[in-house]
Design a protein around this motif. Structure first.
Motif, PDB file in Angstrom:
ATOM      1  N   ALA A  49       0.855  -1.197   0.000  1.00 32.61           N
ATOM      2  CA  ALA A  49       0.000   0.000   0.000  1.00 32.61           C
ATOM      3  C   ALA A  49       0.887   1.242   0.000  1.00 32.61           C
ATOM      4  CB  ALA A  49      -0.940   0.002   1.192  1.00 32.61           C
ATOM      5  N   MET A  50       1.891   1.236  -0.883  1.00 35.71           N
ATOM      6  CA  MET A  50       2.901   2.287  -0.902  1.00 35.71           C
ATOM      7  C   MET A  50       2.285   3.662  -1.150  1.00 35.71           C
ATOM      8  SD  MET A  50       6.272   2.592  -3.363  1.00 35.71           S
ATOM      9  CE  MET A  50       6.946   0.980  -2.967  1.00 35.71           C
ATOM     10  N   TYR A  51       1.326   3.711  -2.056  1.00 33.23           N
ATOM     11  CA  TYR A  51       0.729   5.006  -2.393  1.00 33.23           C
ATOM     12  C   TYR A  51       0.058   5.647  -1.197  1.00 33.23           C
ATOM     13  CZ  TYR A  51      -3.965   2.947  -2.441  1.00 33.23           C
ATOM     14  OH  TYR A  51      -5.136   2.330  -2.076  1.00 33.23           O
ATOM     15  N   GLN A  52      -0.502   4.833  -0.314  1.00 33.13           N
ATOM     16  CA  GLN A  52      -1.176   5.377   0.856  1.00 33.13           C
ATOM     17  C   GLN A  52      -0.172   5.882   1.878  1.00 33.13           C
ATOM     18  OE1 GLN A  52      -3.734   2.205   2.052  1.00 33.13           O
ATOM     19  NE2 GLN A  52      -5.446   2.985   0.870  1.00 33.13           N
ATOM     20  N   GLN A  53       0.876   5.133   2.069  1.00 32.13           N
ATOM     21  CA  GLN A  53       1.880   5.550   3.040  1.00 32.13           C
ATOM     22  C   GLN A  53       2.563   6.842   2.607  1.00 32.13           C
ATOM     23  OE1 GLN A  53       4.014   2.574   5.282  1.00 32.13           O
ATOM     24  NE2 GLN A  53       3.468   1.034   3.749  1.00 32.13           N
ATOM     25  N   LEU A  54       2.658   7.055   1.286  1.00 34.60           N
ATOM     26  CA  LEU A  54       3.263   8.276   0.769  1.00 34.60           C
ATOM     27  C   LEU A  54       2.228   9.365   0.511  1.00 34.60           C
ATOM     28  CD1 LEU A  54       5.838   6.713  -1.738  1.00 34.60           C
ATOM     29  CD2 LEU A  54       6.262   7.593   0.565  1.00 34.60           C
ATOM     30  N   ARG A  55       0.954   9.060   0.803  1.00 33.12           N
ATOM     31  CA  ARG A  55      -0.153   9.997   0.599  1.00 33.12           C
ATOM     32  C   ARG A  55      -0.232  10.455  -0.857  1.00 33.12           C
ATOM     33  NH1 ARG A  55      -0.749   7.942   4.912  1.00 33.12           N
ATOM     34  NH2 ARG A  55      -1.407   8.942   6.848  1.00 33.12           N
ATOM     35  N   LEU A  56      -0.204   9.506  -1.753  1.00 35.81           N
ATOM     36  CA  LEU A  56      -0.299   9.773  -3.180  1.00 35.81           C
ATOM     37  C   LEU A  56      -1.575   9.136  -3.735  1.00 35.81           C
ATOM     38  CD1 LEU A  56       3.402   8.981  -4.184  1.00 35.81           C
ATOM     39  CD2 LEU A  56       2.392  11.250  -3.839  1.00 35.81           C
ATOM     40  N   GLU A  57      -2.042   9.621  -4.866  1.00 29.66           N
ATOM     41  CA  GLU A  57      -3.200   9.026  -5.523  1.00 29.66           C
ATOM     42  C   GLU A  57      -2.727   8.143  -6.667  1.00 29.66           C
ATOM     43  OE1 GLU A  57      -5.747  12.210  -6.706  1.00 29.66           O
ATOM     44  OE2 GLU A  57      -6.675  12.382  -4.721  1.00 29.66           O
ATOM     45  N   PRO A  58      -3.073   6.853  -6.649  1.00 32.39           N
ATOM     46  CA  PRO A  58      -2.574   5.934  -7.675  1.00 32.39           C
ATOM     47  C   PRO A  58      -3.279   6.120  -9.005  1.00 32.39           C
ATOM     48  CG  PRO A  58      -4.085   4.792  -6.228  1.00 32.39           C
ATOM     49  CD  PRO A  58      -3.945   6.183  -5.673  1.00 32.39           C
ATOM     50  N   TYR A  59      -2.544   5.891 -10.076  1.00 36.73           N
ATOM     51  CA  TYR A  59      -3.106   5.949 -11.425  1.00 36.73           C
ATOM     52  C   TYR A  59      -3.556   4.571 -11.905  1.00 36.73           C
ATOM     53  CZ  TYR A  59      -1.552  10.760 -12.130  1.00 36.73           C
ATOM     54  OH  TYR A  59      -1.387  12.125 -12.035  1.00 36.73           O
ATOM     55  N   ALA A  60      -2.834   3.528 -11.493  1.00 37.35           N
ATOM     56  CA  ALA A  60      -3.129   2.200 -12.041  1.00 37.35           C
ATOM     57  C   ALA A  60      -2.617   1.125 -11.102  1.00 37.35           C
ATOM     58  CB  ALA A  60      -2.468   2.040 -13.414  1.00 37.35           C
ATOM     59  N   VAL A  61      -3.198  -0.055 -11.219  1.00 38.49           N
ATOM     60  CA  VAL A  61      -2.666  -1.230 -10.540  1.00 38.49           C
ATOM     61  C   VAL A  61      -2.636  -2.388 -11.531  1.00 38.49           C
ATOM     62  CG1 VAL A  61      -4.947  -1.814  -9.595  1.00 38.49           C
ATOM     63  CG2 VAL A  61      -2.908  -2.843  -8.611  1.00 38.49           C
ATOM     64  N   HIS A  62      -1.497  -3.046 -11.582  1.00 37.16           N
ATOM     65  CA  HIS A  62      -1.277  -4.198 -12.458  1.00 37.16           C
ATOM     66  C   HIS A  62      -1.139  -5.423 -11.558  1.00 37.16           C
ATOM     67  CE1 HIS A  62       1.413  -6.102 -15.849  1.00 37.16           C
ATOM     68  NE2 HIS A  62       0.210  -6.651 -15.769  1.00 37.16           N
ATOM     69  N   THR A  63      -1.932  -6.457 -11.800  1.00 40.63           N
ATOM     70  CA  THR A  63      -1.994  -7.601 -10.883  1.00 40.63           C
ATOM     71  C   THR A  63      -0.823  -8.557 -11.085  1.00 40.63           C
ATOM     72  OG1 THR A  63      -3.531  -8.699 -12.393  1.00 40.63           O
ATOM     73  CG2 THR A  63      -4.479  -7.505 -10.546  1.00 40.63           C
ATOM     74  N   THR A  64       0.369  -8.044 -10.827  1.00 41.54           N
ATOM     75  CA  THR A  64       1.580  -8.857 -10.813  1.00 41.54           C
ATOM     76  C   THR A  64       1.859  -9.276  -9.371  1.00 41.54           C
ATOM     77  OG1 THR A  64       2.878  -6.828 -10.613  1.00 41.54           O
ATOM     78  CG2 THR A  64       2.538  -7.706 -12.833  1.00 41.54           C
ATOM     79  N   PHE A  65       2.937 -10.001  -9.164  1.00 42.50           N
ATOM     80  CA  PHE A  65       3.328 -10.441  -7.819  1.00 42.50           C
ATOM     81  C   PHE A  65       2.166 -11.153  -7.127  1.00 42.50           C
ATOM     82  CE2 PHE A  65       6.416  -7.130  -8.671  1.00 42.50           C
ATOM     83  CZ  PHE A  65       7.587  -7.585  -8.072  1.00 42.50           C
ATOM     84  N   GLN A  66       1.476 -12.034  -7.856  1.00 43.18           N
ATOM     85  CA  GLN A  66       0.352 -12.728  -7.234  1.00 43.18           C
ATOM     86  C   GLN A  66       0.415 -14.211  -7.561  1.00 43.18           C
ATOM     87  OE1 GLN A  66      -1.027 -13.443 -10.966  1.00 43.18           O
ATOM     88  NE2 GLN A  66      -2.425 -14.010  -9.323  1.00 43.18           N
TER      89      GLN A  66
END
Length: 629
Positions: free
Chosen positions: A338-355
């Motif tokens: 949840a890196m974007y939240q910890q850095l207080r950023l708004e995400p543009y996209a999520v790619h379902t890798t690392f699963q």
């Protein structure tokens, strides 16, 4: 003639003529724009349930405090709803011939906006992913996209839904393709060929895999780096920046990921695309992403300038930028860190890798985050839902060091409750809402010390279901004569999903487990007090059937706990018990991997508590290296 008269007129009349003509021109422009672009007054738009998408974690200052998911609405969708973008053909229209869908500049030009086209492609097996991809873009007000169909079944399905589509002429199977399979590699080559076909059209190309979703309009961000020939995502899991600027290229040591990347139709980009295509077509064993990385890294550096973050790559002329993994997220930076939240950023996209767990694992992760678009019947299954509130002692989450042992103690504690819930769901013929799952250490494909060094993974963390459970097996149809009745599951967030019908929300029974013999605690279907059914702990199969048969029409039955919900660990009579065990033993997977042992994986065991002094250790011999069933 009118112009000549105007020139010879007196100054006063010249002024009057000028004002009138300018007024007519401006009025015409206004009328034209009003016809072409409908009003953008927010009061004319409506916000549907489908606009509530991304889930956002609520973070605290302490490293050891747990992380929770709550719904998040992208800014573009908070106050507005754009006009419909799909041109659904009338049902009486005849399907156009296949040649009408051939990829041409004219076909693409119909969808281009600001000289940019967004493209994804796939076969019919990924239809639901494509529909999700399209819907997310529509919700963001982005319409300049088109989808490549690798089989005619998908092409026809998308056409009748009004989705802009072109024929890739691949004649591919409509079935799912496994990662790394020959068909998977063929899809990769199709991507490279597609890039080479579109770039000569002169349009910028944002190429995407179908297993990613857009959370925010990326086009303004990409426009910030107008000097880039190529902008690519990456598998970077350690942040190199803490804002929304490009990654610091010297600090990116992970592979560039071609699931999301942007091409400008420059000579350098075309040259790269051509050589990449020739490399892959010459050797079918090369994975498309590896080929891209090898070529681009042929030369890397120096920086283009001191400000942009771009770097000269490939042949020394190509200007490359690496999109920040905090907001162009991988499956790790989004679902685990949840890196974007910890850095207080708004995400543009999520790619379902690392699963894990294949395509089913990808779907389930997006569903957990309320980012997947399912049909209405998904939210109202036959037989209704069964859910429960998991009970976890604070000590299991927060006390002591985060080790393999403390991780397995935590997971096993939850697994035992889930096992009981699976039995009750099977008994009552209900769909089980899986609970949120907590982990103390990460799962990867290689040895590691618990979490990746330098990453922002918090301990403990809410881990995806596929970290522990084989989601693909849970959703697979197994022969009932061997494995007993199937048990359908849903993601932990489904009862909070805005797409859940009101009829489901209103048909809800809370079940409070109690000690039999205490006030109002006895096995009866009449013991509802204030909408709560008190139900004795340690009940058996007959008691469950007797009491809950009266509530078979209730859409949701939620238990206060699963602790001691059954009288013993044997939930059914012997024959059904054997088949149930055979089924659920296959539901759990592995954790990977310890640092100092080969093999390094450790098998989860659904019935760990029946084995004396069970310990989480890797197989000690090759004969031991098998699942516990």
């Amino acid at each position: 003639m009118a112009c000549e008269e105007l020139v010879h007129s007196k100054p006063l009349f010249l002024t009057i003529y000028t004002v009138v003509i300018v007024g007519i021109v401006l009025s015409s422009l206004y009328v034209f724009s009003a016809i072409r672009y409908p009003s953008t007054n927010p009061s004319t738009w409506s916000l549907s349930n489908e606009d509530v998408r991304l889930s956002e974690q609520t973070l605290n200052g302490s490293e050891s405090e747990p992380v929770h998911f709550v719904p998040y609405v992208p800014p573009e969708a908070r106050n507005v709803r754009t006009r419909p973008m799909l041109d659904v053909p009338p049902s009486n229209r005849k399907m156009p011939p296949l040649k009408a869908f051939r990829l041409t500049k004219e076909l693409v030009q119909q969808r281009v906006k600001d000289n940019i086209i967004i493209v994804t492609f796939g076969n019919y097996a990924f239809m639901d992913f494509i529909l999700t991809w399209v819907q997310q873009l529509n919700d963001l007000g982005v319409s300049n996209y088109i989808v490549g169909a690798m089989d005619t079944k998908l092409l026809e399905a998308l056409y009748w839904k009004g989705i802009p589509v072109f024929d890739m002429g691949s004649h591919m199977s409509t079935a799912d393709v496994g990662w790394g399979s020959p068909t998977f590699h063929k899809m990769g080559r199709e991507k490279v060929i597609l890039i080479n076909l579109i770039l000569p059209f002169g349009y910028e190309l944002l190429m995407c895999d179908t297993d990613m979703v857009w959370l925010k309009n990326p086009l303004p961000y990409l426009a910030r780096y107008s000097g880039a020939d190529v902008l690519t995502s990456s598998d970077q899991v350690v942040p190199t920046v803490v804002d929304d600027s490009l990654e610091i290229w010297q600090e990116v040591h992970a592979a560039y990921n071609i699931g999301i990347f942007h091409w400008r139709p420059t000579e350098s980009a075309k040259k790269l695309a051509k050589e990449w295509k020739e490399l892959l077509l010459a050797d079918e064993k090369i994975w498309d992403q590896n080929g891209f990385n090898d070529i681009v890294h042929r030369q890397l550096g120096p920086s283009v300038d001191e400000e942009s973050g771009l770097v000269y790559a490939y042949d020394g002329n190509l200007k490359l930028g690496i999109l920040p993994s905090s907001i162009f997220c991988s499956g790790h930076t989004y679902f685990v860190q949840a890196m974007y939240q910890q850095l207080r950023l708004e995400p543009y996209a999520v790619h379902t890798t690392f699963q894990y767990a294949g395509t089913e694992g990808k779907r389930h992760r997006l569903r957990e985050a309320m980012l997947f678009h399912d049909p209405p019947e998904y939210y109202n299954p036959p037989g209704g839902f069964l859910s429960f509130k998991p009970s976890i002692p604070k000590s299991l989450l927060l006390s002591g060091k985060h080790t393999i042992e403390s991780h397995f103690t935590l997971v096993n504690y939850q697994m035992k409750q889930i096992r009981t819930a699976l039995a009750i769901a099977s008994l009552l013929n209900r769909t089980l809402v899986m609970p949120p799952l907590w982990c103390r250490i990460d799962r990867l494909w290689f040895p590691h010390p618990g979490i990746l060094e330098g990453s922002m993974t918090r301990q403990p963390f809410l881990c995806p279901l596929d970290h522990v459970f084989e989601v693909n097996v849970m959703l697979k149809e197994l022969p009932e004569e061997e494995f007993g009745p199937g048990i359908d599951i849903r993601e932990y967030s489904i009862l909070d999903n805005p797409s859940l019908p009101s009829e489901v929300k209103k048909s809800w029974l809370d079940v409070q487990l109690c000690k039999e013999g205490t006030q109002d605690c006895f096995a009866s279907n009449n013991s509802t007090v204030g909408g709560v059914l008190k139900f004795p702990r340690h009940s058996n199969e007959e008691t469950y059937m007797k009491v809950f048969s009266s509530f078979k029409d209730m859409k949701v039955i939620q238990f206060s706990s699963m602790q001691d919900a059954f009288t013993t660990m044997h939930y059914f009579y012997q024959e059904r018990e054997d088949r149930f065990r055979k089924r659920v033993k296959r539901y759990v997977g592995i954790w990977c991997c310890v640092l100092d042992h080969t093999p390094g994986h450790i098998y989860y065991d659904m019935y760990w508590d029946e084995k004396h002094e069970w310990k989480p250790i890797p197989p000690q011999t090759s004969e031991d290296d098998h699942p516990p069933w």
